[in-house]
Design an enzyme around this catalytic site. Structure first.
Site, PDB file in Angstrom:
ATOM      1  N   CYS A   2     -11.355  34.116 -35.320  1.00  0.00           N
ATOM      2  CA  CYS A   2     -10.629  33.961 -36.582  1.00  0.00           C
ATOM      3  C   CYS A   2      -9.332  34.770 -36.597  1.00  0.00           C
ATOM      4  CB  CYS A   2     -11.482  34.438 -37.743  1.00  0.00           C
ATOM      5  SG  CYS A   2     -13.107  33.701 -37.802  1.00  0.00           S
ATOM      6  N   ARG A  27      -6.028  32.213 -30.174  1.00  0.00           N
ATOM      7  CA  ARG A  27      -7.280  32.971 -30.260  1.00  0.00           C
ATOM      8  C   ARG A  27      -8.494  32.044 -30.317  1.00  0.00           C
ATOM      9  NH1 ARG A  27      -6.566  38.275 -32.681  1.00  0.00           N
ATOM     10  NH2 ARG A  27      -8.570  37.979 -33.676  1.00  0.00           N
ATOM     11  N   TRP A  79     -12.989  30.452 -36.913  1.00  0.00           N
ATOM     12  CA  TRP A  79     -13.829  30.090 -35.770  1.00  0.00           C
ATOM     13  C   TRP A  79     -15.255  30.198 -36.297  1.00  0.00           C
ATOM     14  CZ3 TRP A  79     -17.398  32.716 -32.532  1.00  0.00           C
ATOM     15  CH2 TRP A  79     -17.626  32.136 -31.283  1.00  0.00           C
ATOM     16  N   ASN A 105     -12.197  38.051 -41.497  1.00  0.00           N
ATOM     17  CA  ASN A 105     -12.685  37.999 -40.110  1.00  0.00           C
ATOM     18  C   ASN A 105     -13.880  38.921 -40.013  1.00  0.00           C
ATOM     19  OD1 ASN A 105     -10.483  36.479 -39.501  1.00  0.00           O
ATOM     20  ND2 ASN A 105      -9.494  37.986 -38.175  1.00  0.00           N
ATOM     21  N   GLY A 106     -14.836  38.582 -39.171  1.00  0.00           N
ATOM     22  CA  GLY A 106     -16.011  39.447 -39.010  1.00  0.00           C
ATOM     23  C   GLY A 106     -17.244  38.764 -39.574  1.00  0.00           C
ATOM     24  N   GLU A 486     -16.155  34.873 -11.288  1.00  0.00           N
ATOM     25  CA  GLU A 486     -14.954  34.651 -12.096  1.00  0.00           C
ATOM     26  C   GLU A 486     -14.384  33.247 -11.846  1.00  0.00           C
ATOM     27  OE1 GLU A 486     -13.673  35.900 -14.579  1.00  0.00           O
ATOM     28  OE2 GLU A 486     -11.604  35.203 -14.599  1.00  0.00           O
ATOM     29  N   LYS A 490     -13.819  30.518 -14.760  1.00  0.00           N
ATOM     30  CA  LYS A 490     -12.529  29.870 -15.053  1.00  0.00           C
ATOM     31  C   LYS A 490     -12.709  28.362 -15.104  1.00  0.00           C
ATOM     32  CE  LYS A 490     -10.557  32.270 -16.382  1.00  0.00           C
ATOM     33  NZ  LYS A 490     -10.952  33.595 -16.558  1.00  0.00           N
ATOM     34  N   GLU A 493     -14.801  27.197 -18.187  1.00  0.00           N
ATOM     35  CA  GLU A 493     -14.111  27.430 -19.458  1.00  0.00           C
ATOM     36  C   GLU A 493     -13.112  26.325 -19.787  1.00  0.00           C
ATOM     37  OE1 GLU A 493     -13.075  31.972 -20.527  1.00  0.00           O
ATOM     38  OE2 GLU A 493     -12.373  31.386 -18.557  1.00  0.00           O
ATOM     39  N   HIS A 509     -32.342  30.820  -2.573  1.00  0.00           N
ATOM     40  CA  HIS A 509     -33.502  31.235  -3.359  1.00  0.00           C
ATOM     41  C   HIS A 509     -33.670  30.386  -4.618  1.00  0.00           C
ATOM     42  CE1 HIS A 509     -34.295  34.547  -0.710  1.00  0.00           C
ATOM     43  NE2 HIS A 509     -33.041  34.962  -0.822  1.00  0.00           N
ATOM     44  N   LYS A 608     -10.216  33.805 -27.930  1.00  0.00           N
ATOM     45  CA  LYS A 608      -9.525  34.771 -27.076  1.00  0.00           C
ATOM     46  C   LYS A 608     -10.100  36.162 -27.257  1.00  0.00           C
ATOM     47  CE  LYS A 608      -6.438  36.187 -24.224  1.00  0.00           C
ATOM     48  NZ  LYS A 608      -6.882  35.973 -22.840  1.00  0.00           N
TER      49      LYS A 608
HETATM   50  C1  G6P Z   1     -13.604  36.257 -24.660  1.00  0.00           C
HETATM   51  C2  G6P Z   1     -12.479  35.640 -23.857  1.00  0.00           C
HETATM   52  C3  G6P Z   1     -12.628  36.015 -22.401  1.00  0.00           C
HETATM   53  C4  G6P Z   1     -12.680  37.520 -22.261  1.00  0.00           C
HETATM   54  C5  G6P Z   1     -13.784  38.125 -23.116  1.00  0.00           C
HETATM   55  C6  G6P Z   1     -13.661  39.641 -23.173  1.00  0.00           C
HETATM   56  O1  G6P Z   1     -14.802  35.650 -24.331  1.00  0.00           O
HETATM   57  O2  G6P Z   1     -12.483  34.235 -23.984  1.00  0.00           O
HETATM   58  O3  G6P Z   1     -11.519  35.520 -21.661  1.00  0.00           O
HETATM   59  O4  G6P Z   1     -12.870  37.861 -20.923  1.00  0.00           O
HETATM   60  O5  G6P Z   1     -13.684  37.664 -24.461  1.00  0.00           O
HETATM   61  O6  G6P Z   1     -12.454  39.961 -23.825  1.00  0.00           O
HETATM   62  P1  G6P Z   1     -11.702  41.325 -23.669  1.00  0.00           P
HETATM   63  O7  G6P Z   1     -10.522  41.207 -24.593  1.00  0.00           O
HETATM   64  O8  G6P Z   1     -12.662  42.389 -24.110  1.00  0.00           O
HETATM   65  O9  G6P Z   1     -11.316  41.491 -22.259  1.00  0.00           O
END
Ligand code: G6P
Length: 613
Positions: A2, A27, A79, A105-106, A486, A490, A493, A509, A608
């Site tokens: 949000c 975000r 969100w 927000n929250g 990672e 990626k 996502e 396994h 984000k």
């Molecule tokens: C969200 C984002 C990720 C990020 C994670 C941690 O899930 O989509 O890309 O890695 O938060 O965020 P931070 O700001 O703590 O690195």
């Protein structure tokens, strides 16, 4: 996640609020809305979907004059947490009288109990949200002093909030408050902008005040009066933003993600600049505020983070154990405080967070501080909550990261972790010469990344062969194992392909049961210790018909011979190689998502900055 924008000043609020919401789009959100106070009316517009839908709606429903005549107001991108993404659930929400509007927000954790009590008093609710409950709660306390009503309501609330509130009965002011969700106030000439993220303020001013937890501010066009929830004035300094608006634009690229991938050589140079000492063979990380003696006494390093930041932490674990002979372990930030971690004053807790606002990582920081350990932040956003609460740490200097899928923050996190490992290593077992050599390796990272970026066209062509798949496996060993995790993250996502990262040895396994003809296996088979075994694992996949994309060290013919496709990475130290390898996987994921026509910068359901647990 949000976003909040508020505006009070000389101009018409709607265009300013819409522009601010656009800046927060990255975000992640699923509906948007705004409330304007104009003359003696409170006007609300809400829409499902993009900010553009809200804009169209307001332009269609409202007189054109509303976009020109002075007004003030609050706006929100939501969100969904409580209740699906519908217009009814979108913010702003009103109190029972319809005179008070709030954006939030929250999460209000005790909202059910509060709602039950209010319903018993006759309140009716039109949404499923916790925010509407807060609006009604504020209204129920309002005896003609909005500030006091908000204070009284917030005393009853459990959970987290960043809020902005307006009331028709008290024109010319916005009340803003925070606990757990960031609120920044932009101080411009005769106007004040409220936002959950400085990027919504940039276009107006570089002068900002960050609210601390339990701060509540009375905001007018010319003044900001900040108090605590007991009405005691508190003093918060004005800070200067160090980012400019141009950095938040796409600069000719189709998406923020590809712009940020290509920015990495510069970002890495910024992250490394002035931090390598070739005379001592060490790293200069003054933000750590530690002497070599402090470092020598550290017993264990615990790295905490979420998502991509968790993955960089896993590489940090390898680097710290390898270079500094110091036990290191990664813990998921979301688990940390609930498992009552065993940590003490000789443990260094490194909280890794691009945004510096992730709720779980922040909670881990607070838990580690409570247990008396030595806590540091590795944040990108200057002045973020984790950066402030840790009080010491290292900024990444990656510049604003807009794309939800993290790229440049990840590689800068790894670079900074390698420098921490070097510094710790020098305080322990590394000789000066070994330190100098590793420092040279770190210095070469931006150029190595440039070499991988030069393969963009090749990687785009390779991606064509994989873009129609529904599943993919990423495998690696040693420091390449977290890179495999990672790489898979990626891809899933942004392309919505089901992708899993595994240690190469783990495949047999269980997951190997899923390997069938044509299934892509992306094998990180760089020429590092364990490569031969990874090649063996690849053979196992090939035998079952998998299509193998190998990320290999340039010129490694033995590795190339077993792959269907290859991306070649320049030869370098195995820990350093994690960065160019990750960049290759970022490009691979990006091109697959582009070919599939996905919404790359704002993938579905993702945010984000995740400021809820
Ligand atoms: C969200 C984002 C990720 C990020 C994670 C941690 O899930 O989509 O890309 O890695 O938060 O965020 P931070 O700001 O703590 O690195």
């Amino acid at each position: 996640m949000c976003g909040i924008v508020g505006y009070i000043g000389k101009a018409a609020a709607p265009p300013v609020l819409i522009q601010g919401l656009r800046r927060l789009e990255y975000r992640g959100y699923d509906s948007a809305g705004m409330a304007i106070v104009e003359n003696d009316a409170l006007i609300v517009a809400r829409a499902v979907g993009k900010v553009a839908n809200l804009t169209d709606k307001a332009k269609h429903d409202w007189p054109a004059s509303r976009f020109h005549q002075p007004s003030y107001g609050i706006a929100h991108t939501r969100w969904a947490t409580h209740g699906s993404p519908t217009e009814n659930n979108a913010h702003p929400h009103l109190d029972a009288s319809g005179n008070i509007a709030i954006v939030h927000n929250g999460i209000i954790e005790n909202y059910r109990a509060l709602r039950g009590r209010l319903e018993a008093q006759g309140h009716r609710f039109f949404s499923d949200t916790d925010t509407e409950v807060l609006a009604h709660l504020i209204g129920s306390h309002d005896k003609g002093d909005l500030f006091q009503a908000v204070c009284d309501a917030l005393h009853q609330v459990e959970g987290t909030f960043g809020i902005a509130v307006v009331s028709l009965r008290e024109p010319g002011k916005i009340i803003a408050a925070r606990r757990g969700s960031p609120i920044v106030l932009g101080i411009a000439d005769g106007e004040t902008i409220i936002a959950s993220d400085a990027s919504a303020i940039l276009a107006h001013t570089q002068r900002v005040i960050y609210l601390d937890d339990n701060d509540i501010a009375i905001v007018t066009a010319n003044q900001v009066d900040i108090r605590d929830l007991h009405n005691v004035p508190v003093n918060r300094e004005i800070a200067q933003l160090e980012i400019d608006a141009a950095a938040a634009e796409k600069g000719g690229h189709a998406h923020f993600m590809i712009k940020e991938i290509f920015e990495q050589p510069d970002c890495l140079r910024n992250a490394i600049r002035g931090r390598l000492d070739f005379h001592l063979g060490s790293a200069v990380l003054s933000g750590m505020g530690t002497s070599p003696r402090d470092l020598a006494e550290i017993q264990r390093v615990v790295l905490v983070g979420c998502g991509t930041s968790l993955h960089s932490g896993l590489i940090g674990e390898y680097a710290i154990e390898d270079l500094a002979d110091t036990p290191a372990e990664v813990q998921q930030a979301a688990e940390f405080r609930y498992r009552n971690p065993i940590i003490g004053h000789r443990d260094l807790v490194l909280a890794i967070s691009q945004s510096g606002e992730t709720a779980d990582t922040l909670a881990a920081v607070r838990e580690a501080k409570q247990k008396g350990s030595f806590v540091m932040g590795l944040c990108n956003v200057v002045g973020s909550t984790i950066a402030r609460e840790t009080g010491r740490g290292i900024y990444l200097h990656a510049g604003p990261e807009i794309s939800v899928a993290s790229t440049k923050a990840f590689t800068c996190q790894v670079a900074v972790l390698l420098m921490i490992a070097l510094k710790l290593g020098r305080a322990r077992r590394f000789s000066r010469q070994e330190g100098i050599e590793f420092a040279r390796g770190i210095e070469s990272i931006p150029a190595l990344v440039e070499e991988v970026l030069a393969l963009d066209g090749t990687i785009a062509r390779i991606a064509e062969h994989y873009a129609t798949q529904q599943h993919a496996f990423f495998i690696g060993r040693g420091p390449m194992y977290p890179v495999a995790l990672e790489g898979a993250l990626k891809l899933k996502e942004i392309s919505y392909i089901h992708a899993e990262g595994y240690h190469a040895a783990e495949l047999k396994h269980g997951p190997i049961a899923l390997i069938e003809p044509g299934i892509p296996v992306i094998a990180l088979a760089n020429d590092i210790p364990g490569k031969d075994k990874t090649l063996g694992n690849i053979e196992e996949c090939k035998a079952r018909g998998a299509r193998i994309l190998g990320i290999i060290t340039r010129g490694d013919e033995e590795a190339a011979a077993v792959m269907d496709d290859i991306i070649e990475i320049p030869a370098c130290h195995p820990l350093i190689a994690t960065i160019p390898t990750a960049v290759a996987l970022q490009l691979f994921a990006y091109h697959i998502a582009r070919i599939r026509g996905c919404e790359i910068d704002q993938p579905r359901n993702l945010a984000k900055s995740v400021t809820v647990e």
